[in-house]
Design a protein around this motif. Structure first.
Motif, PDB file in Angstrom:
ATOM      1  N   HIS A  62       0.835  -1.205   0.000  1.00 33.45           N
ATOM      2  CA  HIS A  62       0.000   0.000   0.000  1.00 33.45           C
ATOM      3  C   HIS A  62       0.869   1.254   0.000  1.00 33.45           C
ATOM      4  O   HIS A  62       0.614   2.213  -0.748  1.00 33.45           O
ATOM      5  N   ALA A  63       1.922   1.257   0.829  1.00 33.55           N
ATOM      6  CA  ALA A  63       2.811   2.419   0.884  1.00 33.55           C
ATOM      7  C   ALA A  63       3.509   2.641  -0.451  1.00 33.55           C
ATOM      8  O   ALA A  63       3.649   3.778  -0.918  1.00 33.55           O
ATOM      9  N   ARG A  64       3.929   1.557  -1.084  1.00 31.18           N
ATOM     10  CA  ARG A  64       4.628   1.686  -2.362  1.00 31.18           C
ATOM     11  C   ARG A  64       3.694   2.175  -3.453  1.00 31.18           C
ATOM     12  O   ARG A  64       4.121   2.900  -4.361  1.00 31.18           O
ATOM     13  N   GLU A  65       2.432   1.792  -3.377  1.00 28.70           N
ATOM     14  CA  GLU A  65       1.461   2.308  -4.342  1.00 28.70           C
ATOM     15  C   GLU A  65       1.327   3.828  -4.221  1.00 28.70           C
ATOM     16  O   GLU A  65       1.003   4.512  -5.199  1.00 28.70           O
ATOM     17  N   LEU A  66       1.573   4.343  -3.022  1.00 26.46           N
ATOM     18  CA  LEU A  66       1.518   5.789  -2.800  1.00 26.46           C
ATOM     19  C   LEU A  66       2.830   6.482  -3.148  1.00 26.46           C
ATOM     20  O   LEU A  66       2.968   7.690  -2.957  1.00 26.46           O
ATOM     21  N   GLY A  67       3.792   5.703  -3.633  1.00 25.40           N
ATOM     22  CA  GLY A  67       5.062   6.280  -4.019  1.00 25.40           C
ATOM     23  C   GLY A  67       6.083   6.353  -2.905  1.00 25.40           C
ATOM     24  O   GLY A  67       7.133   6.991  -3.052  1.00 25.40           O
ATOM     25  N   ARG A  68       5.802   5.679  -1.795  1.00 25.96           N
ATOM     26  CA  ARG A  68       6.719   5.708  -0.658  1.00 25.96           C
ATOM     27  C   ARG A  68       7.718   4.562  -0.762  1.00 25.96           C
ATOM     28  O   ARG A  68       7.432   3.512  -1.329  1.00 25.96           O
ATOM     29  N   THR A  69       8.871   4.756  -0.160  1.00 26.44           N
ATOM     30  CA  THR A  69       9.834   3.682   0.046  1.00 26.44           C
ATOM     31  C   THR A  69       9.511   3.035   1.388  1.00 26.44           C
ATOM     32  O   THR A  69       9.323   3.740   2.388  1.00 26.44           O
ATOM     33  N   ALA A  70       9.428   1.703   1.428  1.00 25.26           N
ATOM     34  CA  ALA A  70       9.014   1.027   2.653  1.00 25.26           C
ATOM     35  C   ALA A  70       9.680  -0.334   2.756  1.00 25.26           C
ATOM     36  O   ALA A  70       9.745  -1.071   1.768  1.00 25.26           O
ATOM     37  N   VAL A  71      10.178  -0.656   3.953  1.00 30.05           N
ATOM     38  CA  VAL A  71      10.782  -1.953   4.220  1.00 30.05           C
ATOM     39  C   VAL A  71      10.247  -2.470   5.550  1.00 30.05           C
ATOM     40  O   VAL A  71       9.738  -1.701   6.370  1.00 30.05           O
ATOM     41  N   ALA A  72      10.357  -3.771   5.765  1.00 34.79           N
ATOM     42  CA  ALA A  72       9.857  -4.378   6.999  1.00 34.79           C
ATOM     43  C   ALA A  72      10.849  -5.398   7.525  1.00 34.79           C
ATOM     44  O   ALA A  72      11.549  -6.065   6.752  1.00 34.79           O
TER      45      ALA A  72
END
Length: 267
Positions: A62-72
């Motif tokens: 979901h975050a990447r769809e918003l253009g964010r960089t995200a890792v877990a």
């Protein structure tokens, strides 16, 4: 509406902020909603989860769809021995994905519930609440302090149950009371670095926390709604949006505070 089907209600994305938030327990509940609202506000994400990796992947997607960089990363906050290695993983991720040595926001959210009257509480229940809600955030924050940007923020999750009482909540609420005291001490200690430290205290909120009664039991929801100024229990969206507001530009002068987000419960 269940936790998994409510994602479309998250606000539309804004322009990137250049900020990075690290959120523990972000695969479900209030951590999940906080992550989604922060991503929509332009904040990149470092998430942790203890189990249910597929839920964490949904938040990342979901975050990447918003253009964010995200890792877990998988992290059990009851195991402080894992924190030094986790801090190094975070440091490596910051360099790899952002070309940075620090992040902006730490949200100590991960938690669980142990409900019992004081007369029947076991040592195991108290030990678990201590590990999850106090010892874990205490030492995780300690290990991450060198990676938090000067001028950044720490937001600790507390509960409305530190102001009002509910049946069988003593083991859980007592540890959250300790979190609120820790919040003030951190605010004092980190003030010279310009780091604001606050605690957000949700009231009754419809999540799967503690078995999901606040989400699924209409009788419980009606009872608590009747003692809430707004007339109903909270939704995870209410807390997610409050978190994003507390971490927005212009609130850095607020520090050492317990901020209740309960809709006016038991005023």
């Amino acid at each position: 509406m269940t936790e998994q089907t409510a994602d479309h209600r998250t606000p539309r994305a804004t322009a990137p902020s250049g900020r990075i938030a690290l959120i523990t327990g972000a695969n479900r509940g209030l951590g999940r909603r906080s992550a989604q609202h922060l991503a929509a506000a332009g904040t990149d994400l470092i998430l942790t989860y203890r189990s249910h990796a597929e839920e964490a992947e949904e938040v990342l997607a979901h975050a990447r769809e918003l253009g964010r960089t995200a890792v877990a990363f998988r992290l059990d906050t009851t195991e402080p021995s894992a924190f030094p290695a986790f801090a190094e993983d975070v440091r490596s991720a910051l360099r790899e994905h952002w070309g940075r040595e620090d992040f902006d926001f730490l949200l100590n959210n991960a938690g669980s519930a142990a409900m019992a009257p004081v007369a029947e509480t076991t040592e195991e229940q108290v030990d678990l609440m201590y590990q999850v809600h106090f010892k874990g955030p205490y030492f995780l924050t300690q290990k991450l302090l060198p990676l938090i940007k000067d001028g950044g923020r720490i937001l600790n999750f507390s509960t409305g149950l530190t102001r009002f009482t509910a049946e069988n909540a003593a083991p859980y609420a007592s540890m959250k009371g300790a979190v609120e005291v820790l919040t003030r001490y951190l605010a004092k200690e980190l003030g010279p670095r310009g780091i604001a430290v606050n605690a957000i205290a949700p009231g009754a909120t419809a999540t799967d926390f503690g078995g999901g009664a606040l989400r699924d039991d209409e009788q419980v929801r009606a009872h608590l709604g009747a003692v809430t100024a707004m007339g109903h229990v909270g939704d995870p969206e209410d807390i997610g949006s409050a978190v994003a507001a507390l971490l927005a530009d212009g609130t850095g002068w607020i520090t050492g505070q317990r901020i209740e987000a309960s809709g006016g419960m038991l005023l």
